[in-house]
Write a protein that holds these residues in place. Structure first.
Motif, PDB file in Angstrom:
ATOM      1  N   HIS A  95       1.230   5.831  -3.551  1.00 13.44           N
ATOM      2  CA  HIS A  95       1.420   4.315  -3.422  1.00 13.44           C
ATOM      3  C   HIS A  95       2.378   4.307  -2.317  1.00 13.44           C
ATOM      4  O   HIS A  95       3.145   5.132  -1.932  1.00 13.44           O
ATOM      5  N   LEU A  96       1.921   3.375  -1.046  1.00 11.80           N
ATOM      6  CA  LEU A  96       2.653   3.339   0.019  1.00 11.80           C
ATOM      7  C   LEU A  96       4.036   3.078  -0.350  1.00 11.80           C
ATOM      8  O   LEU A  96       4.558   2.342  -1.400  1.00 11.80           O
ATOM      9  N   ASP A 111       6.588   1.026   0.593  1.00 12.57           N
ATOM     10  CA  ASP A 111       7.051  -0.291   0.061  1.00 12.57           C
ATOM     11  C   ASP A 111       6.078  -1.057  -1.036  1.00 12.57           C
ATOM     12  O   ASP A 111       6.553  -2.301  -1.294  1.00 12.57           O
ATOM     13  N   CYS A 112       5.113  -0.368  -1.490  1.00  8.15           N
ATOM     14  CA  CYS A 112       4.276  -0.749  -2.520  1.00  8.15           C
ATOM     15  C   CYS A 112       5.200  -0.895  -3.883  1.00  8.15           C
ATOM     16  O   CYS A 112       5.994  -0.058  -4.103  1.00  8.15           O
ATOM     17  N   HIS A 113       4.923  -2.090  -4.612  1.00  9.29           N
ATOM     18  CA  HIS A 113       5.910  -2.137  -5.846  1.00  9.29           C
ATOM     19  C   HIS A 113       5.817  -1.201  -6.752  1.00  9.29           C
ATOM     20  O   HIS A 113       6.633  -0.908  -7.574  1.00  9.29           O
ATOM     21  N   CYS A 114       4.660  -0.399  -6.807  1.00 10.19           N
ATOM     22  CA  CYS A 114       4.296   0.695  -7.778  1.00 10.19           C
ATOM     23  C   CYS A 114       4.965   1.912  -7.212  1.00 10.19           C
ATOM     24  O   CYS A 114       5.073   3.032  -8.011  1.00 10.19           O
ATOM     25  N   HIS A 115       5.297   2.149  -6.083  1.00  7.01           N
ATOM     26  CA  HIS A 115       5.883   3.385  -5.679  1.00  7.01           C
ATOM     27  C   HIS A 115       6.807   3.931  -6.616  1.00  7.01           C
ATOM     28  O   HIS A 115       6.896   5.002  -6.949  1.00  7.01           O
ATOM     29  N   ALA A 116       7.881   2.908  -7.014  1.00  8.45           N
ATOM     30  CA  ALA A 116       8.993   3.465  -7.633  1.00  8.45           C
ATOM     31  C   ALA A 116       8.820   3.700  -9.092  1.00  8.45           C
ATOM     32  O   ALA A 116       9.458   4.503  -9.919  1.00  8.45           O
ATOM     33  N   HIS A 124       5.810   9.672   0.835  1.00  8.01           N
ATOM     34  CA  HIS A 124       6.424   8.592   1.165  1.00  8.01           C
ATOM     35  C   HIS A 124       5.855   7.882   2.418  1.00  8.01           C
ATOM     36  O   HIS A 124       6.417   7.691   3.537  1.00  8.01           O
ATOM     37  N   PHE A 125       4.649   7.648   2.204  1.00 12.26           N
ATOM     38  CA  PHE A 125       3.674   7.064   3.548  1.00 12.26           C
ATOM     39  C   PHE A 125       4.013   5.604   3.608  1.00 12.26           C
ATOM     40  O   PHE A 125       4.029   4.958   2.752  1.00 12.26           O
ATOM     41  N   LYS A 126       3.964   5.142   4.862  1.00 13.42           N
ATOM     42  CA  LYS A 126       4.280   3.837   5.230  1.00 13.42           C
ATOM     43  C   LYS A 126       2.957   3.138   5.513  1.00 13.42           C
ATOM     44  O   LYS A 126       2.804   1.889   5.355  1.00 13.42           O
ATOM     45  N   THR A 127       1.862   3.787   5.761  1.00 12.82           N
ATOM     46  CA  THR A 127       0.787   2.995   6.033  1.00 12.82           C
ATOM     47  C   THR A 127      -0.556   3.898   5.595  1.00 12.82           C
ATOM     48  O   THR A 127      -0.287   5.279   5.421  1.00 12.82           O
ATOM     49  N   THR A 128      -1.762   3.419   5.322  1.00  9.65           N
ATOM     50  CA  THR A 128      -2.871   4.168   4.874  1.00  9.65           C
ATOM     51  C   THR A 128      -3.297   5.502   5.857  1.00  9.65           C
ATOM     52  O   THR A 128      -4.026   6.208   5.439  1.00  9.65           O
TER      53      THR A 128
END
Length: 208
Positions: A186-187, A189-194, A139-143
């Motif tokens: 995937h960060l 907040d990225c739409h691919c995370h879920a 659950h990373f928020k930034t790179t």
């Protein structure tokens, strides 16, 4: 440098690394982080990640179709039998990365792959057993929060090296784990995370 997800013109928020390149965005959306369980596809990706060492991934991605043609669609059974004449031809193929050590490593890794497939446990099972069969969801928020390697990638790297695989250092292995969905990086907040926990692969991307 800390980089946060980006909102794209299509209304979707994505990891920052594909930028605005449509080809790279398509790879990000349809391949990167989607769990891969096919033995041969995993071998191909590991080899391409090895060729990436010292280069950018987009460079390899744009040459991927050329690599597939040059390396018989990454069929380990064929690659393991490559001779000096074939290696010479590869070294003269401008469509791929012409690095003798990496080409030789591809052949050595093909032989190791076949050994795992013939004597067990199978390449996919070997890799996914390190994950207990399921992706690790981060659950990373930034790179800046995303590691270059982890204790687990070190462990997998040592195992693969002991079996004769080449260009499988901890950093290469972690990039491989990210790309094949062994870890979901995937960060958040990225739409691919879920959605990247889906196990169905999309059709191969081709350079237009």
């Amino acid at each position: 440098m800390s980089r946060a997800p980006r909102l794209h013109p299509d209304g979707k928020t994505r990891c920052p690394w594909p930028g605005d390149d449509p080809f790279y965005v398509a790879y990000h959306d349809t391949e990167w982080g989607v769990p891969e369980y096919d033995d041969r596809a995993l071998y191909e990706k590991l080899i391409l990640d090895g060729f990436q060492a010292g280069l950018s991934w987009i460079t390899i991605l744009r040459k991927r179709d050329n690599f597939r043609t040059a390396f018989d669609d990454f069929q380990p059974e064929k690659i393991a039998r490559y001779n000096a004449k074939k290696v010479h031809a590869l070294m003269n193929d401008a469509g791929i990365v012409r690095n003798r050590a990496k080409i030789d490593g591809t052949i050595a890794s093909a032989k190791s792959y076949l050994d795992i497939m013939e004597k067990g446990p199978g390449f996919s099972k070997l890799l996914w057993d390190f994950m207990d069969g399921r992706p690790k969801v981060n659950h990373f928020k930034t790179t800046a929060s995303v590691p270059a390697s982890t204790p687990l990638s070190v462990q997998i790297s040592k195992d693969l090296s002991s079996r004769g695989f080449k260009f499988v250092g901890p950093t290469i292995v972690y990039a491989f784990m990210q790309a094949t969905g062994m870890v979901n990086d995937h960060l958040v907040d990225c739409h691919c995370h879920a959605s990247c926990s889906k196990t169905q692969r999309k059709p191969r991307l081709k350079v237009k």
